[in-house]
Design an enzyme around this catalytic site. Structure first.
Site, PDB file in Angstrom:
ATOM      1  N   ASP A 104       2.044  12.242  14.830  1.00  0.00           N
ATOM      2  CA  ASP A 104       1.635  13.448  15.547  1.00  0.00           C
ATOM      3  C   ASP A 104       2.845  14.163  16.166  1.00  0.00           C
ATOM      4  O   ASP A 104       2.904  15.386  16.221  1.00  0.00           O
ATOM      5  CB  ASP A 104       0.608  13.088  16.635  1.00  0.00           C
ATOM      6  CG  ASP A 104      -0.614  12.402  16.040  1.00  0.00           C
ATOM      7  OD1 ASP A 104      -1.065  12.831  14.965  1.00  0.00           O
ATOM      8  OD2 ASP A 104      -1.089  11.409  16.622  1.00  0.00           O
TER       9      ASP A 104
ATOM     10  N   GLY B  87       0.803  -1.224   0.000  1.00  0.00           N
ATOM     11  CA  GLY B  87       0.000   0.000   0.000  1.00  0.00           C
ATOM     12  C   GLY B  87       0.834   1.271   0.000  1.00  0.00           C
ATOM     13  O   GLY B  87       2.067   1.248  -0.065  1.00  0.00           O
ATOM     14  N   GLY B  88       0.083   2.384   0.107  1.00  0.00           N
ATOM     15  CA  GLY B  88       0.713   3.703   0.080  1.00  0.00           C
ATOM     16  C   GLY B  88       1.697   3.904   1.215  1.00  0.00           C
ATOM     17  O   GLY B  88       2.741   4.543   1.039  1.00  0.00           O
TER      18      GLY B  88
ATOM     19  N   HIS C 113      -5.326   9.227  18.526  1.00  0.00           N
ATOM     20  CA  HIS C 113      -4.919   9.651  17.184  1.00  0.00           C
ATOM     21  C   HIS C 113      -6.141   9.960  16.310  1.00  0.00           C
ATOM     22  O   HIS C 113      -6.504   9.193  15.425  1.00  0.00           O
ATOM     23  CB  HIS C 113      -4.026   8.580  16.522  1.00  0.00           C
ATOM     24  CG  HIS C 113      -3.633   8.973  15.129  1.00  0.00           C
ATOM     25  ND1 HIS C 113      -2.775  10.022  14.857  1.00  0.00           N
ATOM     26  CD2 HIS C 113      -4.007   8.486  13.922  1.00  0.00           C
ATOM     27  CE1 HIS C 113      -2.632  10.160  13.558  1.00  0.00           C
ATOM     28  NE2 HIS C 113      -3.376   9.241  12.956  1.00  0.00           N
TER      29      HIS C 113
HETATM   30  P1  NAD Z   1      -3.576   1.987   0.943  1.00  0.00           P
HETATM   31  O1  NAD Z   1      -4.949   1.706   0.457  1.00  0.00           O
HETATM   32  O2  NAD Z   1      -2.650   2.709   0.055  1.00  0.00           O
HETATM   33  O3  NAD Z   1      -2.866   0.634   1.385  1.00  0.00           O
HETATM   34  C1  NAD Z   1      -3.484  -0.297   2.202  1.00  0.00           C
HETATM   35  C2  NAD Z   1      -2.980  -1.660   1.841  1.00  0.00           C
HETATM   36  O4  NAD Z   1      -3.621  -2.595   2.702  1.00  0.00           O
HETATM   37  C3  NAD Z   1      -3.316  -2.087   0.393  1.00  0.00           C
HETATM   38  O5  NAD Z   1      -2.143  -2.510  -0.266  1.00  0.00           O
HETATM   39  C4  NAD Z   1      -4.300  -3.211   0.579  1.00  0.00           C
HETATM   40  O6  NAD Z   1      -4.212  -4.215  -0.430  1.00  0.00           O
HETATM   41  C5  NAD Z   1      -3.884  -3.743   1.931  1.00  0.00           C
HETATM   42  N1  NAD Z   1      -4.888  -4.574   2.577  1.00  0.00           N
HETATM   43  C6  NAD Z   1      -6.235  -4.462   2.557  1.00  0.00           C
HETATM   44  N2  NAD Z   1      -6.801  -5.475   3.234  1.00  0.00           N
HETATM   45  C7  NAD Z   1      -5.785  -6.228   3.711  1.00  0.00           C
HETATM   46  C8  NAD Z   1      -5.718  -7.404   4.495  1.00  0.00           C
HETATM   47  N3  NAD Z   1      -6.818  -8.031   4.925  1.00  0.00           N
HETATM   48  N4  NAD Z   1      -4.506  -7.910   4.793  1.00  0.00           N
HETATM   49  C9  NAD Z   1      -3.381  -7.289   4.360  1.00  0.00           C
HETATM   50  N5  NAD Z   1      -3.383  -6.183   3.619  1.00  0.00           N
HETATM   51  C10 NAD Z   1      -4.570  -5.655   3.299  1.00  0.00           C
HETATM   52  O7  NAD Z   1      -3.739   2.783   2.334  1.00  0.00           O
HETATM   53  P2  NAD Z   1      -2.593   3.591   3.135  1.00  0.00           P
HETATM   54  O8  NAD Z   1      -2.573   4.993   2.680  1.00  0.00           O
HETATM   55  O9  NAD Z   1      -1.342   2.796   3.124  1.00  0.00           O
HETATM   56  O10 NAD Z   1      -3.230   3.598   4.625  1.00  0.00           O
HETATM   57  C11 NAD Z   1      -3.381   2.409   5.344  1.00  0.00           C
HETATM   58  C12 NAD Z   1      -4.033   2.691   6.694  1.00  0.00           C
HETATM   59  O11 NAD Z   1      -3.167   3.482   7.520  1.00  0.00           O
HETATM   60  C13 NAD Z   1      -5.336   3.471   6.621  1.00  0.00           C
HETATM   61  O12 NAD Z   1      -6.266   2.913   7.510  1.00  0.00           O
HETATM   62  C14 NAD Z   1      -4.958   4.863   7.069  1.00  0.00           C
HETATM   63  O13 NAD Z   1      -6.033   5.576   7.609  1.00  0.00           O
HETATM   64  C15 NAD Z   1      -3.918   4.545   8.109  1.00  0.00           C
HETATM   65  N6  NAD Z   1      -3.018   5.653   8.465  1.00  0.00           N
HETATM   66  C16 NAD Z   1      -2.657   5.773   9.777  1.00  0.00           C
HETATM   67  C17 NAD Z   1      -1.790   6.771  10.181  1.00  0.00           C
HETATM   68  C18 NAD Z   1      -1.380   6.890  11.613  1.00  0.00           C
HETATM   69  O14 NAD Z   1      -0.839   7.921  12.003  1.00  0.00           O
HETATM   70  N7  NAD Z   1      -1.552   5.870  12.440  1.00  0.00           N
HETATM   71  C19 NAD Z   1      -1.280   7.670   9.233  1.00  0.00           C
HETATM   72  C20 NAD Z   1      -1.668   7.522   7.909  1.00  0.00           C
HETATM   73  C21 NAD Z   1      -2.558   6.511   7.530  1.00  0.00           C
HETATM   74  C1  LMR Z   2      -2.938  11.030   9.593  1.00  0.00           C
HETATM   75  O1  LMR Z   2      -2.922  11.544  10.700  1.00  0.00           O
HETATM   76  O2  LMR Z   2      -2.394  11.559   8.602  1.00  0.00           O
HETATM   77  C2  LMR Z   2      -3.593   9.695   9.426  1.00  0.00           C
HETATM   78  O3  LMR Z   2      -4.279   9.298  10.557  1.00  0.00           O
HETATM   79  C3  LMR Z   2      -4.408   9.567   8.179  1.00  0.00           C
HETATM   80  C4  LMR Z   2      -5.666  10.378   8.198  1.00  0.00           C
HETATM   81  O4  LMR Z   2      -6.719   9.802   7.937  1.00  0.00           O
HETATM   82  O5  LMR Z   2      -5.600  11.582   8.442  1.00  0.00           O
END
Ligand code: NAD
Ligand code: LMR
Length: 334
Positions: A150, A11-12, A180
């Site tokens: 954060d 993923g991203g 968060h």
């Molecule tokens: P994305 O869609 O680019 O990537 C997510 C990946 O997860 C994809 O490659 C997808 O195929 C995979 N996936 C989906 N279901 C799955 C499963 N059952 N098992 C394994 N992999 C699976 O999304 P992203 O931008 O990488 O964000 C991922 C998550 O992180 C989101 O929930 C986002 O809100 C969260 N996030 C959290 C923070 C934080 O500070 N904690 C910051 C940014 C994003």
């Molecule tokens: C962030 O803080 O950037 C992440 O939790 C992703 C979001 O949904 O804002």
């Protein structure tokens, strides 16, 4: 042998996070798991001439082999926000993704450290803990909600207001407590000490107000700018790698005094009594000292300014609902 597994590795966040982890000589095996594309990402990373072996694992049938022998499992699997959504709106999809990954960890690597990035963190961390409790393998020292972004944002944004303080010099000096999401993110700006001079930083009330709001809603800034193409990925990968490597420094290399802000289950964690009493909650983000078994000590909340006390009160109220929602998803499934 230190095996680190990234779940959601294609993923991203997963891809740049895996790239940053590939650079560490603390990791001997980097296992990349996703429901799509992980084989290609692993083949690509495996050509980088650093110490770790890289393997790719795709689909539920390959999850057990990915997790087998894991020292640390990092979970950025699930869907990200689009404009107009809250993190809580992601619960519907991400709760079951995280539950199933936690269940697999309970079966295949019950002693691994689990680092949860998937949103809503305020609810997904309780989900992981409840799954592990049900499987009788829960150790509160080993489960972390990754709130490092954060802290990373705080030090960058503070630098923009006070350019005389370099972001890297204050990077480990800003505590962010609560959780968060929006109002649950509470940066403690009244207590920043710049190293190595130990010079304190002071702000005007207006600066505090603007900075606090920007830190609380930094995620929305990125979601808006990406305009439908997701949320923070690169800065999150940086923050996720920082937290993972801090944990490895403390647990593998035995480095002392490693402190990070993180969202953890308080009961059963060393040093958490004061924060439990103060918040009345079972889960909270605060500074934690890391050690060989994960949490070595939950650090007591610092003395808060009047404004910070009011913000923490708001955060506690919102967190109660977020945590209960995550717990009930496992204990009272519909
Ligand atoms: P994305 O869609 O680019 O990537 C997510 C990946 O997860 C994809 O490659 C997808 O195929 C995979 N996936 C989906 N279901 C799955 C499963 N059952 N098992 C394994 N992999 C699976 O999304 P992203 O931008 O990488 O964000 C991922 C998550 O992180 C989101 O929930 C986002 O809100 C969260 N996030 C959290 C923070 C934080 O500070 N904690 C910051 C940014 C994003
Ligand atoms: C962030 O803080 O950037 C992440 O939790 C992703 C979001 O949904 O804002």
């Amino acid at each position: 042998m230190v095996k680190v597994v990234v779940c959601g590795a294609a993923g991203g966040i997963g891809q740049p996070l895996s790239l940053l982890l590939k650079q560490s000589d603390l990791i001997s095996h980097l296992a990349l798991y996703d429901i799509v594309n992980a084989i290609g990402v692993a083949a690509d990373l495996s050509h980088i001439n650093t110490a770790s072996k890289v393997t790719g694992h795709v689909g539920a049938g390959a999850l057990a082999e990915a997790l087998q022998g894991a020292h640390t499992v990092v979970i950025p699997a699930g869907v990200p926000r689009r404009p107009g959504m809250t993190r809580d709106d992601l619960f519907k999809v991400n709760a079951s993704i995280v539950r199933d990954l936690a269940q697999a960890c309970a079966e295949h690597c019950p002693k691994a450290f689990i680092l949860v990035i998937s949103n809503p963190v305020n609810s997904t961390v309780p989900i992981v803990c409840e799954v592990l409790k049900k499987a009788n393998v829960f150790d509160p020292r080993r489960v972390f909600g990754v709130t490092t972004l954060d802290v990373v944002r705080s030090s960058r944004f503070v630098h923009e207001v006070k350019p005389q303080f370099e972001p890297h010099e204050i990077a480990n000096r800003i505590t962010v407590v609560g959780g968060h999401s929006g109002a649950t993110i509470v940066p403690i700006l009244s207590k920043i000490n710049q190293q190595p001079h130990n010079q304190s930083i002071s702000f005007t009330p207006e600066e505090i107000k603007t900075l606090t709001h920007r830190i609380q809603f930094g995620g929305d800034e990125v979601v808006k700018a990406k305009d439908g193409a997701g949320s923070a990925t690169l800065s999150m990968a940086y923050a996720g790698a920082r937290f993972t490597l801090s944990l490895l420094e403390a647990s593998v290399r035995g480095k002392r005094g490693v402190v990070e802000s993180t969202f953890v289950h308080l009961p059963g964690n060393p040093g958490s009594e004061w924060n439990q009493r103060f918040t009345g909650l079972d889960y909270f983000a605060q500074d934690v000292e890391l050690g060989p078994d994960g949490v070595a000590k939950v650090l007591a909340l610092p003395e808060l300014s009047t404004e910070e006390q009011a913000l923490v009160k708001i955060a506690i109220n919102e967190l109660k609902g977020n945590v209960t929602k995550g717990v009930k998803f496992i204990t009272e499934p519909q």
